[in-house]
Write a protein that holds these residues in place. Sequence first.
Motif, PDB file in Angstrom:
ATOM      1  N   PHE A  93      -5.516  -8.469  -6.265  1.00  0.00           N
ATOM      2  CA  PHE A  93      -5.220  -7.223  -5.558  1.00  0.00           C
ATOM      3  C   PHE A  93      -6.281  -6.167  -5.844  1.00  0.00           C
ATOM      4  O   PHE A  93      -6.697  -5.435  -4.939  1.00  0.00           O
ATOM      5  N   TYR A  94      -6.717  -6.098  -7.093  1.00  0.00           N
ATOM      6  CA  TYR A  94      -7.771  -5.119  -7.386  1.00  0.00           C
ATOM      7  C   TYR A  94      -9.057  -5.497  -6.656  1.00  0.00           C
ATOM      8  O   TYR A  94      -9.776  -4.627  -6.157  1.00  0.00           O
ATOM      9  N   PHE A  95      -9.330  -6.780  -6.579  1.00  0.00           N
ATOM     10  CA  PHE A  95     -10.539  -7.231  -5.903  1.00  0.00           C
ATOM     11  C   PHE A  95     -10.485  -6.910  -4.408  1.00  0.00           C
ATOM     12  O   PHE A  95     -11.487  -6.532  -3.807  1.00  0.00           O
ATOM     13  N   ARG A 104      -1.710  -2.140 -17.097  1.00  0.00           N
ATOM     14  CA  ARG A 104      -0.814  -3.129 -17.708  1.00  0.00           C
ATOM     15  C   ARG A 104      -0.930  -4.495 -17.048  1.00  0.00           C
ATOM     16  O   ARG A 104      -0.221  -5.432 -17.446  1.00  0.00           O
ATOM     17  N   CYS A 105      -1.776  -4.616 -16.055  1.00  0.00           N
ATOM     18  CA  CYS A 105      -1.942  -5.884 -15.358  1.00  0.00           C
ATOM     19  C   CYS A 105      -2.437  -6.952 -16.325  1.00  0.00           C
ATOM     20  O   CYS A 105      -3.298  -6.700 -17.187  1.00  0.00           O
ATOM     21  N   SER A 106      -1.899  -8.161 -16.190  1.00  0.00           N
ATOM     22  CA  SER A 106      -2.280  -9.266 -17.069  1.00  0.00           C
ATOM     23  C   SER A 106      -3.634  -9.867 -16.704  1.00  0.00           C
ATOM     24  O   SER A 106      -4.175 -10.670 -17.468  1.00  0.00           O
ATOM     25  N   ARG A 107      -4.179  -9.490 -15.557  1.00  0.00           N
ATOM     26  CA  ARG A 107      -5.475 -10.009 -15.133  1.00  0.00           C
ATOM     27  C   ARG A 107      -6.527  -8.897 -15.187  1.00  0.00           C
ATOM     28  O   ARG A 107      -6.202  -7.707 -15.206  1.00  0.00           O
ATOM     29  N   LEU A 108      -7.768  -9.314 -15.170  1.00  0.00           N
ATOM     30  CA  LEU A 108      -8.861  -8.367 -15.336  1.00  0.00           C
ATOM     31  C   LEU A 108      -9.133  -7.581 -14.054  1.00  0.00           C
ATOM     32  O   LEU A 108      -9.060  -8.122 -12.946  1.00  0.00           O
ATOM     33  N   HIS A 109      -9.447  -6.294 -14.230  1.00  0.00           N
ATOM     34  CA  HIS A 109      -9.923  -5.456 -13.138  1.00  0.00           C
ATOM     35  C   HIS A 109     -11.415  -5.242 -13.343  1.00  0.00           C
ATOM     36  O   HIS A 109     -11.829  -4.443 -14.195  1.00  0.00           O
ATOM     37  N   PRO A 139     -14.482  -1.892  -5.477  1.00  0.00           N
ATOM     38  CA  PRO A 139     -15.007  -3.226  -5.127  1.00  0.00           C
ATOM     39  C   PRO A 139     -14.837  -3.564  -3.656  1.00  0.00           C
ATOM     40  O   PRO A 139     -15.358  -4.584  -3.195  1.00  0.00           O
ATOM     41  N   VAL A 140     -14.103  -2.752  -2.891  1.00  0.00           N
ATOM     42  CA  VAL A 140     -13.824  -3.058  -1.483  1.00  0.00           C
ATOM     43  C   VAL A 140     -15.067  -2.784  -0.638  1.00  0.00           C
ATOM     44  O   VAL A 140     -15.548  -1.655  -0.575  1.00  0.00           O
ATOM     45  N   THR A 141     -15.561  -3.831  -0.018  1.00  0.00           N
ATOM     46  CA  THR A 141     -16.680  -3.676   0.924  1.00  0.00           C
ATOM     47  C   THR A 141     -16.348  -4.283   2.283  1.00  0.00           C
ATOM     48  O   THR A 141     -17.053  -4.033   3.254  1.00  0.00           O
ATOM     49  N   ASP A 142     -15.299  -5.094   2.353  1.00  0.00           N
ATOM     50  CA  ASP A 142     -14.856  -5.691   3.611  1.00  0.00           C
ATOM     51  C   ASP A 142     -13.378  -5.376   3.771  1.00  0.00           C
ATOM     52  O   ASP A 142     -12.532  -5.949   3.089  1.00  0.00           O
TER      53      ASP A 142
END
Length: 274
Positions: A20-22, A32-37, A145-148
């Motif tokens: 989602f961040y990507f 608090r997200c368990s995955r990397l931003h 990170p949003v480009t598209d």
Amino acid sequence: MAEHLASIFGTEKDRVNCPFYFKIGACRHGDRCSRLHNRPTISPTLLLSNTYHRPDMITPGVDAQGQPLDPHKIQEHFEDFYEDIFEELSKFGEIENLNVCDNLADHMIGNVYVQFKEEDQAAAALQSLQGRFYSGRPIIADFSPVTDFREATCRQYEENNCNRGGYCNFMHVKLIGKDLRRKLFGRYRGYRVSRSRSRSVSPRRRDRDYDRRERDNRDRERDRDYRGNGRRNDRDGGRKRHGSPRRSRSPAREGSEERRARIEQWNREREEKQ
């Protein structure tokens, strides 16, 4: 192994990086997200978090005092904000996209995404925004990170059938009127307002595709008209060939009836001599 990791990067199968961040540059879990931003150190896109505050933010269609709001007033309020942001940020370079989220979730409400043509333009804008305020509130800006925006936008919302409403995890992009879009983006060379609600690409790229389709349609219509009307029809007075300026009728020239009469006379004279 490396190819596999690259193929799943930023997808739901990626157990390390937050998809989602990507995709949208924001995550409902935040820190608090368990995955990397993976925050970019440079990008053509800036995210201005929670910057737009709509007048009916507490209850849609109703102001803070509980009074109903005219939808036209709400749209006017939004377009005034949109124009303010555009005019300020366009000082740093050409803007390809300026999207404002209409979502209600905390991590997306009022988010503004501005995509510049060049990364150094975005960097200059980011530096200028540090420590500044809008409408009495500090501006929180960072590279995104949003480009598209095809991967970030909710397709169901664009088709008016998103069943998650304002709490959808994908962008519900609030639209501006064609007149304002033409006024703002029309300053850039080659821009033309598109009739389609394209989800993805920048106005310049979308309008280049639209112009190319229009040009191809015009060429096909011109060829079809020429094939259908190009031959002279003697039965209806000898119509001129389509599109030929050399055959435009001049007062000094004989008309088609006169020419046919003269030809018939020549034929009679030739038959009499024979």
